[in-house]
Design an enzyme around this catalytic site. Sequence first.
Site, mmCIF file in Angstrom:
data_model
loop_
_atom_site.group_PDB
_atom_site.id
_atom_site.type_symbol
_atom_site.label_atom_id
_atom_site.label_comp_id
_atom_site.label_asym_id
_atom_site.label_seq_id
_atom_site.Cartn_x
_atom_site.Cartn_y
_atom_site.Cartn_z
ATOM 1 N N LYS A 175 8.660 42.543 21.670
ATOM 2 C CA LYS A 175 8.897 41.843 22.943
ATOM 3 C C LYS A 175 10.382 41.497 23.041
ATOM 4 O O LYS A 175 10.866 40.546 22.446
ATOM 5 C CB LYS A 175 8.080 40.547 23.036
ATOM 6 C CG LYS A 175 8.190 39.927 24.427
ATOM 7 C CD LYS A 175 7.996 38.436 24.427
ATOM 8 C CE LYS A 175 9.191 37.591 24.746
ATOM 9 N NZ LYS A 175 10.171 37.991 25.720
ATOM 10 N N GLU A 249 13.445 32.988 12.531
ATOM 11 C CA GLU A 249 14.903 32.883 12.435
ATOM 12 C C GLU A 249 15.357 32.065 13.625
ATOM 13 O O GLU A 249 15.249 32.519 14.771
ATOM 14 C CB GLU A 249 15.546 34.280 12.477
ATOM 15 C CG GLU A 249 15.462 35.037 11.176
ATOM 16 C CD GLU A 249 16.078 34.292 10.009
ATOM 17 O OE1 GLU A 249 16.997 33.489 10.229
ATOM 18 O OE2 GLU A 249 15.607 34.478 8.884
ATOM 19 N N CYS A 283 23.782 32.411 16.281
ATOM 20 C CA CYS A 283 23.064 31.410 15.498
ATOM 21 C C CYS A 283 23.923 30.919 14.342
ATOM 22 O O CYS A 283 23.855 29.774 13.938
ATOM 23 C CB CYS A 283 21.765 32.006 14.977
ATOM 24 S SG CYS A 283 22.004 33.597 14.195
HETATM 25 P P1 NAD Z 1 14.548 31.469 23.018
HETATM 26 O O1 NAD Z 1 13.851 30.715 21.949
HETATM 27 O O2 NAD Z 1 14.637 30.850 24.359
HETATM 28 O O3 NAD Z 1 13.853 32.901 23.245
HETATM 29 C C1 NAD Z 1 13.584 33.784 22.169
HETATM 30 C C2 NAD Z 1 12.422 34.687 22.548
HETATM 31 O O4 NAD Z 1 11.265 33.883 22.790
HETATM 32 C C3 NAD Z 1 12.653 35.492 23.838
HETATM 33 O O5 NAD Z 1 12.056 36.759 23.700
HETATM 34 C C4 NAD Z 1 11.953 34.640 24.902
HETATM 35 O O6 NAD Z 1 11.492 35.420 25.992
HETATM 36 C C5 NAD Z 1 10.791 34.035 24.139
HETATM 37 N N1 NAD Z 1 10.415 32.695 24.627
HETATM 38 C C6 NAD Z 1 11.165 31.834 25.361
HETATM 39 N N2 NAD Z 1 10.480 30.683 25.594
HETATM 40 C C7 NAD Z 1 9.285 30.833 24.981
HETATM 41 C C8 NAD Z 1 8.138 29.986 24.838
HETATM 42 N N3 NAD Z 1 8.081 28.761 25.377
HETATM 43 N N4 NAD Z 1 7.064 30.458 24.146
HETATM 44 C C9 NAD Z 1 7.119 31.702 23.572
HETATM 45 N N5 NAD Z 1 8.183 32.527 23.673
HETATM 46 C C10 NAD Z 1 9.253 32.112 24.366
HETATM 47 O O7 NAD Z 1 15.992 31.833 22.438
HETATM 48 P P2 NAD Z 1 17.159 32.598 23.174
HETATM 49 O O8 NAD Z 1 17.777 31.684 24.187
HETATM 50 O O9 NAD Z 1 16.704 33.936 23.595
HETATM 51 O O10 NAD Z 1 18.180 32.808 21.946
HETATM 52 C C11 NAD Z 1 19.015 31.795 21.489
HETATM 53 C C12 NAD Z 1 18.458 31.119 20.255
HETATM 54 O O11 NAD Z 1 18.144 32.099 19.257
HETATM 55 C C13 NAD Z 1 19.468 30.184 19.603
HETATM 56 O O12 NAD Z 1 18.837 28.987 19.248
HETATM 57 C C14 NAD Z 1 19.918 30.955 18.364
HETATM 58 O O13 NAD Z 1 20.406 30.146 17.320
HETATM 59 C C15 NAD Z 1 18.679 31.690 18.001
HETATM 60 N N6 NAD Z 1 18.988 32.877 17.176
HETATM 61 C C16 NAD Z 1 18.765 32.798 15.841
HETATM 62 C C17 NAD Z 1 19.100 33.869 15.019
HETATM 63 C C18 NAD Z 1 18.887 33.799 13.523
HETATM 64 O O14 NAD Z 1 19.010 34.834 12.879
HETATM 65 N N7 NAD Z 1 18.592 32.637 12.953
HETATM 66 C C19 NAD Z 1 19.643 35.022 15.580
HETATM 67 C C20 NAD Z 1 19.846 35.072 16.950
HETATM 68 C C21 NAD Z 1 19.512 33.981 17.757
#
Ligand code: NAD
Length: 477
Positions: A175, A249, A283
Site C-alpha cells: 500500500k 518504523e 525520520c
Molecule cells: P503516516 O503515518 O501519515 O502514513 C504512513 C502510511 O500510513 C501511509 O501509507 C498512509 O496512507 C497510511 N495511513 C495514514 N493514516 C493512517 C491511519 N489512521 N490508519 C492506517 N494507515 C494510515 O506517515 P507519513 O506522513 O506518510 O510519513 C511521515 C512519517 O513517517 C514520519 O513520522 C516519519 O518519521 C516516518 N518515517 C519513518 C521512517 C523510519 O524508517 N523510521 C522512514 C520514513 C518515514
Amino acid sequence: MIELKHFINGEYTKKEENFRNIYNPSKQKDIGTIPIASEEEILDTIKCANEALKQWSNTPSEKRAEYLYKIAQGLEKRKDDIAKNITLCMGKPLKEALLDVEDAIACYSYYAESSKDIDAENQKIVSLEDTDYNISKRYEPVGVVGLIVPWNFPTVTTAWKVAPALAAGCTVILKPSGVSPIPEHILAEISKEINLPNGVLNILYGGANLAQELTKSEDIAKISFTGSTRVGQELTCISAPSLKNLSLELGGKSALIACEDADIDEVATLACNGIFFNNGQMCSATSRVLIHKNIYTKVLEKLKQKVEELKIGDPLDMGTDIGPLSSKKQFNTVCNYFEIAKEEKLACLTGGKKLDGNYVSPTIYYDVFKTSRLWQEEIFGPILCVNPFDTIEEAIIMANDTEYGLAASVISKDQNQAISIANSLKAGIIWINTDQIVLPQLSWGGYKKSSIGRELGEEGLNSFRELKHIIMPKEKY
Ligand code: NAD
C-alpha cells in the site's frame, strides 16, 4: 494526467469509481489520480496473494533471487523516469531522487545475493555439540505480508520491504502513500515486464481504511509499516485480535553532538546535510544539534552562512538544494511550527518564513529551551534547533531526552571519545564524522517510540521469516 490502477494478481483493475488526486507540490496542480480500494478489491487481493503463496514459497531460493536481480535491472533502466516521478509527486530535488533509486537498486541486489542460498542452508543437518542430537535449522516465509509505506522515500522504503519479503518467499500486498504513488506504480510495470508470477506482488491504493483492513485481516501473516508514531500506535491496537507479526518504523528526533575538538566547517556541513536533505522530511533527520560551548558561536556563524547559500527552487533543476514541502498538509504543519516558535519566543538565526507556493525557508533556532515543542516534537520539515553544552555527560543526557531513538551523529577528532558517546546514546544508528550513510547490509531501526524490529541486513530478511528447529537423535542415523 495519469490514471493509476490497482495491480492485483498480475493485472491492472478496470476503471474505478472512487479516486483521489495526485498533487504536484512544486507546480501546485493535480497530475493524476489513484483509485481507492473497495472492500471487495481488498478481499480479492488477499485471496490472490494467499493462492500465489503456495507456489512462490516453494520456488527455489535461487530462482526467487533471479527475479530480484531482474527488478534491480528494471529499476536501473527506468532510473530517470522513476526519479522524475518521485520529484513530481513530493517535491524532492531531482538530484536526491536519483540517489534514492540507486539505494533501491542496491537493496534489491543485496537481497538477491544474500538470499540465493536459503534452500541450501535449510537442508543442512548438523551435530549439536555436547548433546546426543542432530539438528536442522530452517527459515520459512511468514506468509502473505501487507507492506504500508509513507511518501518521503518512495521506491526506497518500498525496496526495504519488498526485496526481503520476496527473497524470504512471502507474497506481498503493497500500500503506497497517496502522496507519492507513481514511482510505486512503475514497480508494478517492472514486475510485469520480468514476468514475476501473478499474485506475488500486488499493489493496492487507498487511505487509512485500506491500511487498517490489511492489519485486521486474519489471512495476512504480517504487517510491515513505516510512517508516523501515531499511526503505528493505532495499527498496533488494530492488530491485537489477530496477534499479527508487526514491524514498525516510526518517527524520530535525532541529535547531532559536536565535541570541542570538532572542525567548525565539518560540523556546519554535516549538520546542514543531516537536516536539510529531503527538506528535513526524514525520520532520521538530525533536527537537534548540540555544540560544545567553546565552538558554539563559530559554528552558528558558519551554519547561517551555509544555510543562506542553499539554492531554493524548481526541484527538477539539478542545481536545486531545497524544493517545496511534499504537500499542502506538510506545508501547513511546518508553518504552524513557525507560529509556535514565535509564541515560545525562540531566537531565530535564519529563516522562519513562508515563501511562495509550498515553499518555506530553511530555518535555524538557537538557545532553544528543552521543553520547547520545537525541541521535543518531530516536525518533519527544514527546521533545526541548536543548543550549546558544557560537558559530554550533559550532551548525552540532552540527546537521550526524547521519546524517540532512531539515529544520532557524533563529531569528534578523538575516535575513542566518539565511540564512547555513541555507546551511551539510546538510538539504533549512529554516524561518527560522516553523513547519514545507509548500507543495505546493515540494519535500520531504533529504540523507544521509533521502531519495533529492524529493516535491512539479515535482520530485515529474518523479519519476514519464521525459524524452525528440527531435532533428531544421533544414534538413530
Ligand atoms: P503516516 O503515518 O501519515 O502514513 C504512513 C502510511 O500510513 C501511509 O501509507 C498512509 O496512507 C497510511 N495511513 C495514514 N493514516 C493512517 C491511519 N489512521 N490508519 C492506517 N494507515 C494510515 O506517515 P507519513 O506522513 O506518510 O510519513 C511521515 C512519517 O513517517 C514520519 O513520522 C516519519 O518519521 C516516518 N518515517 C519513518 C521512517 C523510519 O524508517 N523510521 C522512514 C520514513 C518515514
